[in-house]
Design a protein around this motif. Structure first.
Motif, short mmCIF file in Angstrom:
data_model
loop_
_atom_site.label_atom_id
_atom_site.label_comp_id
_atom_site.label_asym_id
_atom_site.label_seq_id
_atom_site.Cartn_x
_atom_site.Cartn_y
_atom_site.Cartn_z
N LYS A 14 3.08 2.55 -6.57
CA LYS A 14 2.93 1.73 -7.79
C LYS A 14 1.91 2.32 -8.75
CE LYS A 14 -0.05 -1.39 -5.25
NZ LYS A 14 -0.12 -0.43 -4.11
N ALA A 48 0.82 -1.21 0.00
CA ALA A 48 0.00 0.00 0.00
C ALA A 48 0.86 1.27 0.00
CB ALA A 48 -0.91 0.01 1.23
N ALA A 49 0.48 2.21 -0.85
CA ALA A 49 1.09 3.55 -0.89
C ALA A 49 2.59 3.54 -1.18
CB ALA A 49 0.80 4.31 0.41
N ARG A 94 -2.33 -4.02 6.95
CA ARG A 94 -2.68 -4.42 5.58
C ARG A 94 -1.52 -5.18 4.94
NH1 ARG A 94 -4.62 -1.46 0.87
NH2 ARG A 94 -4.30 0.59 1.80
N TYR A 135 -11.12 -4.54 -6.18
CA TYR A 135 -11.39 -5.04 -4.82
C TYR A 135 -12.07 -3.96 -3.98
CZ TYR A 135 -8.56 -8.82 -6.52
OH TYR A 135 -8.09 -9.86 -7.30
N ASP A 158 -2.19 -8.83 3.56
CA ASP A 158 -1.99 -9.09 2.13
C ASP A 158 -0.85 -10.09 1.90
OD1 ASP A 158 -4.01 -7.30 1.61
OD2 ASP A 158 -2.71 -5.68 0.89
N ASP A 191 -5.73 -0.05 -12.58
CA ASP A 191 -5.39 -0.09 -11.16
C ASP A 191 -6.28 -1.19 -10.56
OD1 ASP A 191 -5.40 0.26 -8.42
OD2 ASP A 191 -5.72 2.43 -8.47
N THR A 192 -5.71 -2.39 -10.38
CA THR A 192 -6.56 -3.54 -10.00
C THR A 192 -7.08 -3.44 -8.57
OG1 THR A 192 -4.67 -4.91 -9.30
CG2 THR A 192 -5.34 -5.05 -11.63
N GLY A 193 -6.43 -2.62 -7.74
CA GLY A 193 -6.94 -2.42 -6.38
C GLY A 193 -8.36 -1.85 -6.40
N MET A 194 -8.67 -1.10 -7.46
CA MET A 194 -10.01 -0.51 -7.55
C MET A 194 -11.09 -1.57 -7.71
SD MET A 194 -9.61 2.62 -7.01
CE MET A 194 -10.73 3.83 -7.69
N ASP A 238 -0.78 -9.07 -7.21
CA ASP A 238 -0.51 -10.40 -7.77
C ASP A 238 -0.41 -10.36 -9.29
OD1 ASP A 238 -3.13 -9.70 -8.29
OD2 ASP A 238 -3.93 -11.73 -8.03
N ILE A 239 -0.06 -9.21 -9.84
CA ILE A 239 -0.05 -9.10 -11.31
C ILE A 239 1.09 -9.94 -11.89
CG2 ILE A 239 -0.04 -7.52 -13.28
CD1 ILE A 239 -2.39 -7.17 -11.26
N GLY A 242 -9.85 1.02 1.47
CA GLY A 242 -8.62 0.24 1.31
C GLY A 242 -8.58 -0.93 2.29
N GLN A 273 -9.27 -9.06 -15.58
CA GLN A 273 -7.90 -8.51 -15.53
C GLN A 273 -7.05 -9.07 -16.67
OE1 GLN A 273 -6.36 -8.06 -11.23
NE2 GLN A 273 -8.05 -9.49 -11.03
N ARG A 281 0.66 8.57 2.23
CA ARG A 281 -0.79 8.37 2.24
C ARG A 281 -1.46 9.47 3.05
NH1 ARG A 281 -3.24 3.71 0.05
NH2 ARG A 281 -2.35 4.85 -1.67
N1 LIG Z 1 -4.14 -7.10 -7.45
C1 LIG Z 1 -4.61 -6.75 -6.24
C2 LIG Z 1 -4.89 -5.40 -5.93
C3 LIG Z 1 -5.37 -5.09 -4.67
N2 LIG Z 1 -5.62 -6.09 -3.78
C4 LIG Z 1 -6.22 -5.84 -2.47
O1 LIG Z 1 -6.93 -4.62 -2.46
C5 LIG Z 1 -6.46 -3.78 -1.41
C6 LIG Z 1 -6.49 -2.34 -1.89
O2 LIG Z 1 -5.55 -2.26 -2.94
P1 LIG Z 1 -5.04 -0.87 -3.52
O3 LIG Z 1 -3.97 -1.19 -4.51
O4 LIG Z 1 -6.21 -0.08 -3.99
O5 LIG Z 1 -4.45 -0.20 -2.23
P2 LIG Z 1 -3.28 0.86 -2.11
O6 LIG Z 1 -2.02 0.12 -2.39
O7 LIG Z 1 -3.56 1.92 -3.13
O8 LIG Z 1 -3.41 1.34 -0.70
C7 LIG Z 1 -5.08 -4.31 -1.06
O9 LIG Z 1 -4.72 -4.09 0.31
C8 LIG Z 1 -5.18 -5.79 -1.37
O10 LIG Z 1 -5.69 -6.54 -0.28
C9 LIG Z 1 -5.31 -7.40 -4.11
O11 LIG Z 1 -5.47 -8.28 -3.28
N3 LIG Z 1 -4.82 -7.70 -5.32
#
Ligand SMILES: Nc1ccn([C@@H]2O[C@H](COP(=O)(O)OP(=O)(O)O)[C@@H](O)[C@H]2O)c(=O)n1
Ligand SMILES: Nc1ncnc2c1ncn2[C@@H]1O[C@H](COP(=O)(O)OP(=O)(O)O)[C@@H](O)[C@H]1O
Length: 214
Positions: A13, A9-10, A163, A35, A167, A30-33, A114-115, A78, A98, A140
């Motif tokens: 990336k 996180a933060a 986190r 989740y 994670d 942005d795959t976090g979006m 996990d990309i 998050g 994805q 952050r």
């Molecule tokens: N490819 C991904 C991306 C996010 N995530 C999950 O989604 C949460 C939020 O991801 P994010 O990338 O938006 O968070 P930040 O790194 O921006 O804080 C992460 O803490 C992961 O648990 C994941 O499991 N796999």
């Protein structure tokens, strides 16, 4: 060219992913979006975040348009995303979307956890972006303050540590550097420095590939 960017996180990336996408004219996800979007639907519907079946249902019917929602970027989302992301059926449901994004003609830039390991194990370029927890908490905090959210940097640091642990320790697609990823520690680099490091890594790799065919 597929560029896979992972990290905690933060770490920066997303910022790097956007810059590289603009530089190479590639689409970015942005795959976090994804989740965060599932977590938001769960919270909106009053579902418990540990309800795996409900989370899987939202993930299966996920509409990509849902990620264009600034509210997803908040601190609470998050944390919630990290809980739903640990459910294997949620990850399975979001996999095809994805992969399809990554495999579009010309390639793409994706960032997440996990990309390089699961979504695009054959990516041309794999970067693992990291920074110390303290630096990430500071960044952050500045980001959230800029968006008008209340900021308690000590609490943000605690969130980040929790986190990272959740994670990295989960069974399903944990946050881990792919064996063939290159690490960029951004702790002491500004954004321009991070982008320059990444471009040097990418050019170096391309040069090695071209040389191997000569
Ligand atoms: N490819 C991904 C991306 C996010 N995530 C999950 O989604 C949460 C939020 O991801 P994010 O990338 O938006 O968070 P930040 O790194 O921006 O804080 C992460 O803490 C992961 O648990 C994941 O499991 N796999
Ligand atoms: N190298 C850097 N130096 C200083 N601030 C940065 C750097 N990289 C990113 N940031 C800032 O840190 C915050 C988090 O960056 P972001 O790219 O969203 O991280 P991630 O996608 O890993 O969660 C943002 O406000 C961003 O502008």
């Amino acid at each position: 060219m597929i560029i896979a960017i992972d990290g905690p996180a933060a770490s920066g990336k997303g910022t790097l992913a956007k810059r590289l996408a603009a530089h190479f004219g590639l689409p970015h996800l942005d795959t976090g979006m994804l989740y965060r979007g599932v977590a938001r639907q769960m919270l909106d519907e009053g579902a418990r975040l540990d309800d795996v079946d409900a989370a899987a249902g939202f993930a299966l019917s996920f509409e990509p348009g849902l990620i264009d929602d600034e509210r997803l970027r908040g601190r609470e989302m998050g944390e919630a995303a990290s809980v739903v992301a640990a459910h294997p059926p949620v990850r399975a449901a979001l996999l095809a979307l994805q992969r399809a994004f990554a495999e579009q003609p010309g390639g793409a830039v994706l960032d997440g956890r996990d990309i390089g390991t699961v979504i695009c194990p054959g990516a041309d370029i794999k970067l693992f972006v990291t920074a110390t927890p303290e630096v990430r908490a500071r960044r952050r905090a500045l980001e959230l303050a800029g968006r008008g959210e209340p900021v308690d940097e000590a609490a943000i640091l605690l969130d980040i540590r929790q986190r990272d642990a959740r994670d990295s320790q989960r069974d399903a697609a944990p946050l881990v550097k792919a064996d063939d990823a290159v690490v960029i520690d951004t702790s002491a680099l500004d954004v321009a420095g991070v982008v320059a490091s990444a471009l040097a890594i990418i050019e170096g790799k391309r040069h090695r590939i071209i040389s191997s065919f000569q």
